[in-house]
Design an enzyme around this catalytic site. Structure first.
Site, PDB file in Angstrom:
ATOM      1  N   ILE A  14       0.844  -1.203   0.000  1.00  0.00           N
ATOM      2  CA  ILE A  14       0.000   0.000   0.000  1.00  0.00           C
ATOM      3  C   ILE A  14       0.882   1.257   0.000  1.00  0.00           C
ATOM      4  O   ILE A  14       0.575   2.250  -0.666  1.00  0.00           O
ATOM      5  CB  ILE A  14      -0.963  -0.011   1.209  1.00  0.00           C
ATOM      6  CG1 ILE A  14      -1.817  -1.287   1.160  1.00  0.00           C
ATOM      7  CG2 ILE A  14      -1.863   1.214   1.201  1.00  0.00           C
ATOM      8  CD1 ILE A  14      -2.633  -1.543   2.414  1.00  0.00           C
ATOM      9  N   ASN A  34      12.534  -0.807   5.990  1.00  0.00           N
ATOM     10  CA  ASN A  34      13.632  -1.738   6.323  1.00  0.00           C
ATOM     11  C   ASN A  34      13.682  -2.914   5.343  1.00  0.00           C
ATOM     12  O   ASN A  34      14.503  -3.813   5.498  1.00  0.00           O
ATOM     13  CB  ASN A  34      13.533  -2.233   7.774  1.00  0.00           C
ATOM     14  CG  ASN A  34      12.317  -3.110   8.000  1.00  0.00           C
ATOM     15  OD1 ASN A  34      11.574  -3.427   7.070  1.00  0.00           O
ATOM     16  ND2 ASN A  34      12.118  -3.520   9.238  1.00  0.00           N
ATOM     17  N   SER A  36      12.025  -5.473   5.006  1.00  0.00           N
ATOM     18  CA  SER A  36      11.799  -6.818   5.547  1.00  0.00           C
ATOM     19  C   SER A  36      10.672  -7.519   4.804  1.00  0.00           C
ATOM     20  O   SER A  36      10.606  -8.745   4.778  1.00  0.00           O
ATOM     21  CB  SER A  36      11.464  -6.740   7.042  1.00  0.00           C
ATOM     22  OG  SER A  36      10.263  -6.022   7.236  1.00  0.00           O
ATOM     23  N   SER A 126      -6.996  -0.911  10.539  1.00  0.00           N
ATOM     24  CA  SER A 126      -7.625  -2.030   9.838  1.00  0.00           C
ATOM     25  C   SER A 126      -9.028  -2.254  10.379  1.00  0.00           C
ATOM     26  O   SER A 126      -9.294  -2.023  11.569  1.00  0.00           O
ATOM     27  CB  SER A 126      -6.782  -3.289  10.069  1.00  0.00           C
ATOM     28  OG  SER A 126      -7.516  -4.439   9.735  1.00  0.00           O
ATOM     29  N   TYR A 150      -2.201  -9.349  16.260  1.00  0.00           N
ATOM     30  CA  TYR A 150      -2.160  -8.327  15.202  1.00  0.00           C
ATOM     31  C   TYR A 150      -3.253  -7.281  15.431  1.00  0.00           C
ATOM     32  O   TYR A 150      -3.005  -6.068  15.432  1.00  0.00           O
ATOM     33  CB  TYR A 150      -2.329  -8.984  13.831  1.00  0.00           C
ATOM     34  CG  TYR A 150      -2.661  -7.999  12.739  1.00  0.00           C
ATOM     35  CD1 TYR A 150      -1.692  -7.124  12.247  1.00  0.00           C
ATOM     36  CD2 TYR A 150      -3.956  -7.906  12.220  1.00  0.00           C
ATOM     37  CE1 TYR A 150      -2.010  -6.194  11.268  1.00  0.00           C
ATOM     38  CE2 TYR A 150      -4.276  -6.987  11.246  1.00  0.00           C
ATOM     39  CZ  TYR A 150      -3.297  -6.130  10.770  1.00  0.00           C
ATOM     40  OH  TYR A 150      -3.618  -5.203   9.813  1.00  0.00           O
ATOM     41  N   LYS A 154      -3.229  -3.031  16.376  1.00  0.00           N
ATOM     42  CA  LYS A 154      -3.921  -1.953  15.652  1.00  0.00           C
ATOM     43  C   LYS A 154      -4.840  -1.179  16.601  1.00  0.00           C
ATOM     44  O   LYS A 154      -4.901   0.045  16.558  1.00  0.00           O
ATOM     45  CB  LYS A 154      -4.702  -2.523  14.462  1.00  0.00           C
ATOM     46  CG  LYS A 154      -3.807  -3.026  13.338  1.00  0.00           C
ATOM     47  CD  LYS A 154      -3.005  -1.892  12.704  1.00  0.00           C
ATOM     48  CE  LYS A 154      -1.960  -2.370  11.718  1.00  0.00           C
ATOM     49  NZ  LYS A 154      -1.066  -1.302  11.242  1.00  0.00           N
ATOM     50  N   ASP A 296     -12.619 -16.819  10.847  1.00  0.00           N
ATOM     51  CA  ASP A 296     -13.260 -16.080   9.753  1.00  0.00           C
ATOM     52  C   ASP A 296     -14.711 -15.751  10.093  1.00  0.00           C
ATOM     53  O   ASP A 296     -15.392 -16.524  10.776  1.00  0.00           O
ATOM     54  CB  ASP A 296     -13.241 -16.896   8.450  1.00  0.00           C
ATOM     55  CG  ASP A 296     -11.939 -16.727   7.690  1.00  0.00           C
ATOM     56  OD1 ASP A 296     -11.111 -15.890   8.098  1.00  0.00           O
ATOM     57  OD2 ASP A 296     -11.751 -17.439   6.677  1.00  0.00           O
TER      58      ASP A 296
HETATM   59  N1  UFG Z   1     -10.258 -17.303   1.620  1.00  0.00           N
HETATM   60  C1  UFG Z   1     -10.372 -18.549   1.017  1.00  0.00           C
HETATM   61  N2  UFG Z   1      -9.220 -19.182   0.649  1.00  0.00           N
HETATM   62  C2  UFG Z   1      -7.984 -18.656   0.839  1.00  0.00           C
HETATM   63  C3  UFG Z   1      -7.885 -17.370   1.458  1.00  0.00           C
HETATM   64  C4  UFG Z   1      -9.048 -16.732   1.841  1.00  0.00           C
HETATM   65  O1  UFG Z   1     -11.481 -19.061   0.825  1.00  0.00           O
HETATM   66  O2  UFG Z   1      -6.978 -19.282   0.490  1.00  0.00           O
HETATM   67  C5  UFG Z   1     -11.489 -16.577   2.001  1.00  0.00           C
HETATM   68  C6  UFG Z   1     -11.619 -16.290   3.485  1.00  0.00           C
HETATM   69  O3  UFG Z   1     -12.235 -17.356   4.160  1.00  0.00           O
HETATM   70  C7  UFG Z   1     -12.448 -15.006   3.469  1.00  0.00           C
HETATM   71  C8  UFG Z   1     -12.016 -14.297   2.181  1.00  0.00           C
HETATM   72  O4  UFG Z   1     -11.452 -15.308   1.365  1.00  0.00           O
HETATM   73  O5  UFG Z   1     -13.818 -15.318   3.363  1.00  0.00           O
HETATM   74  C9  UFG Z   1     -10.989 -13.208   2.390  1.00  0.00           C
HETATM   75  O6  UFG Z   1      -9.892 -13.723   3.144  1.00  0.00           O
HETATM   76  P1  UFG Z   1      -8.513 -12.902   3.295  1.00  0.00           P
HETATM   77  O7  UFG Z   1      -7.578 -13.777   4.057  1.00  0.00           O
HETATM   78  O8  UFG Z   1      -8.064 -12.401   1.967  1.00  0.00           O
HETATM   79  O9  UFG Z   1      -8.937 -11.605   4.122  1.00  0.00           O
HETATM   80  P2  UFG Z   1      -9.583 -11.498   5.583  1.00  0.00           P
HETATM   81  O10 UFG Z   1     -10.861 -10.744   5.389  1.00  0.00           O
HETATM   82  O11 UFG Z   1      -9.663 -12.777   6.285  1.00  0.00           O
HETATM   83  O12 UFG Z   1      -8.472 -10.638   6.353  1.00  0.00           O
HETATM   84  C10 UFG Z   1      -8.233  -9.304   6.012  1.00  0.00           C
HETATM   85  C11 UFG Z   1      -6.777  -8.942   6.313  1.00  0.00           C
HETATM   86  C12 UFG Z   1      -6.508  -8.950   7.782  1.00  0.00           C
HETATM   87  C13 UFG Z   1      -7.527  -8.138   8.518  1.00  0.00           C
HETATM   88  C14 UFG Z   1      -8.927  -8.581   8.157  1.00  0.00           C
HETATM   89  C15 UFG Z   1      -9.985  -7.721   8.774  1.00  0.00           C
HETATM   90  O13 UFG Z   1      -5.900  -9.853   5.694  1.00  0.00           O
HETATM   91  O14 UFG Z   1      -5.249  -8.345   8.003  1.00  0.00           O
HETATM   92  O15 UFG Z   1      -9.096  -8.491   6.736  1.00  0.00           O
HETATM   93  O16 UFG Z   1      -9.762  -6.404   8.414  1.00  0.00           O
HETATM   94  F1  UFG Z   1      -7.350  -8.315   9.860  1.00  0.00           F
END
Ligand code: UFG
Length: 336
Positions: A14, A34, A36, A126, A150, A154, A296
């Site tokens: 971002i 950095n 990383s 977030s 995490y 935040k 989730d």
């Molecule tokens: N999903 C899959 N398969 C995968 C990865 C994700 O089906 O391999 C699904 C998840 O179950 C979810 C959706 O895709 O329904 C989105 O998942 P992400 O991991 O892309 O994103 P999240 O909403 O779980 O998490 C994001 C950020 C986090 C933050 C969170 C809430 O990655 O840092 O939103 O803001 F904490």
């Protein structure tokens, strides 16, 4: 006079898009990173996109000396603070590292800003601070909680910023709560490029499309959503970057702090994303439905009204733009 902004974590996903957006809006920008979780060639790519050298300091936001050096060598008007660790799963394994980088890093930056007389900061928060929100689409005044180290960092960072602003009215603070960033720059020169197996949906699908991973695991198709899969508010990283410019502008113009969601207010399911990516890359993508992933939630969508009222921000790009730009980036990167 042109204002100069310090971007911590400016070589990241971002951060790099925000660098381009700030430059396009007429700001001068200095990066501290950095590296990383970013490649050094991001800097070369930013130079190609912007057509100018990129001032960059390689160092850590936990190091007061490098911050002091930057504030001495540049007349900084404000900071946009991205530098942080962001993998939810990893944070449960190494919570102290997350607290150190994300919370102590913020405190170190704030102290050096105060010492340098810089009181304007935009902070990367977030939607994770809403925990399992009762109200979806979620407004900013919803209760906050955390369910991972995490998320704790935040929430703690937001609270630290609130205390700092309450104690000293010279501060003008923009807290931006991101929903699910996705997509890449239209040049295909910068984008999200996680090492190893991605945790997030779009980078995972991108690797399936490239043939680096065999198939997507769809984490549950029995949620109470239209197609049974998880629904999220995906926001194009270009829109997100523009939100940071509007936040800095608003802090300068009003001197007032704000906390806003950056999302679209529109939800898409895992299958919506998969189908859109198939259109973008022109091939069918393999998937298997697997059990739900722990932690989730079914729905996560922003109420975008306050961002519109306070910043004049509204997302302009949709899911197909996100998938097409991601594919453009990921397929070019592999071949470059
Ligand atoms: N999903 C899959 N398969 C995968 C990865 C994700 O089906 O391999 C699904 C998840 O179950 C979810 C959706 O895709 O329904 C989105 O998942 P992400 O991991 O892309 O994103 P999240 O909403 O779980 O998490 C994001 C950020 C986090 C933050 C969170 C809430 O990655 O840092 O939103 O803001 F904490």
């Amino acid at each position: 006079m042109t204002q100069k902004i310090l971007l911590t974590g400016g070589a990241g996903y971002i951060g790099s898009h925000t660098y381009v957006a700030l430059k396009a809006a007429g700001y001068d920008v200095v990066i501290l990173d950095n590296f990383s979780n970013a490649h050094h060639d991001v800097i070369d790519r930013l130079e190609v996109i912007t057509g100018a050298p990129v001032p960059v300091y390689e160092g850590d936001v936990l190091d007061p000396a490098i911050l002091r050096k930057i504030f001495t060598e540049h007349e900084i008007a404000g900071a946009v603070h991205f530098a942080a660790k962001k993998a939810v799963g990893e944070s449960t394994e190494i919570p102290l590292d997350y607290i150190e980088t994300n919370v102590s890093g913020l405190v170190t930056l704030l102290k050096e800003m105060r010492a340098a007389g810089v009181f304007r900061i935009v902070f990367s928060s977030s939607a994770t601070v809403y925990g399992e929100a009762d109200v979806v689409p979620t407004p900013e005044d919803s209760p906050r909680s955390y369910s991972s180290p995490y998320a704790f960092t935040k929430l703690a960072s937001e609270q630290i910023l609130e205390q700092v602003a309450a104690a000293d009215d010279r501060w003008a603070i923009g807290i931006l709560r991101y929903f699910n960033p996705a997509g890449a720059h239209p040049t295909g020169l910068i984008g999200e490029d996680p090492d190893g197996i991605p945790n997030n949906l779009m980078p995972y699908i991108a690797k399936v499309a490239m043939g680096d991973l065999e198939r997507l695991s769809v984490f549950g198709d029995d949620y109470p959503t239209p197609d049974g899969t998880g629904v999220r508010d995906y926001i194009h990283v270009e829109d997100l970057a523009r939100g940071h410019v509007l936040s800095i502008d608003a802090l300068t113009q009003t001197g007032d702090s704000h906390t806003v969601n950056l999302g679209t207010g529109q939800g898409y399911s895992v299958f919506d994303m998969l189908k859109s990516y198939e259109r973008a890359c022109g091939q069918d993508l393999a998937f298997t439905v697997t059990p739900r992933r722990a932690g989730d939630v079914p729905y996560y969508i922003a109420n975008p009204d306050k961002a519109k009222d306070v910043l004049g921000f509204a997302a302009e790009m949709g899911l197909d733009d996100m998938c097409a730009s991601s594919w453009n980036w990921i397929s070019r990167r592999k071949n470059s």
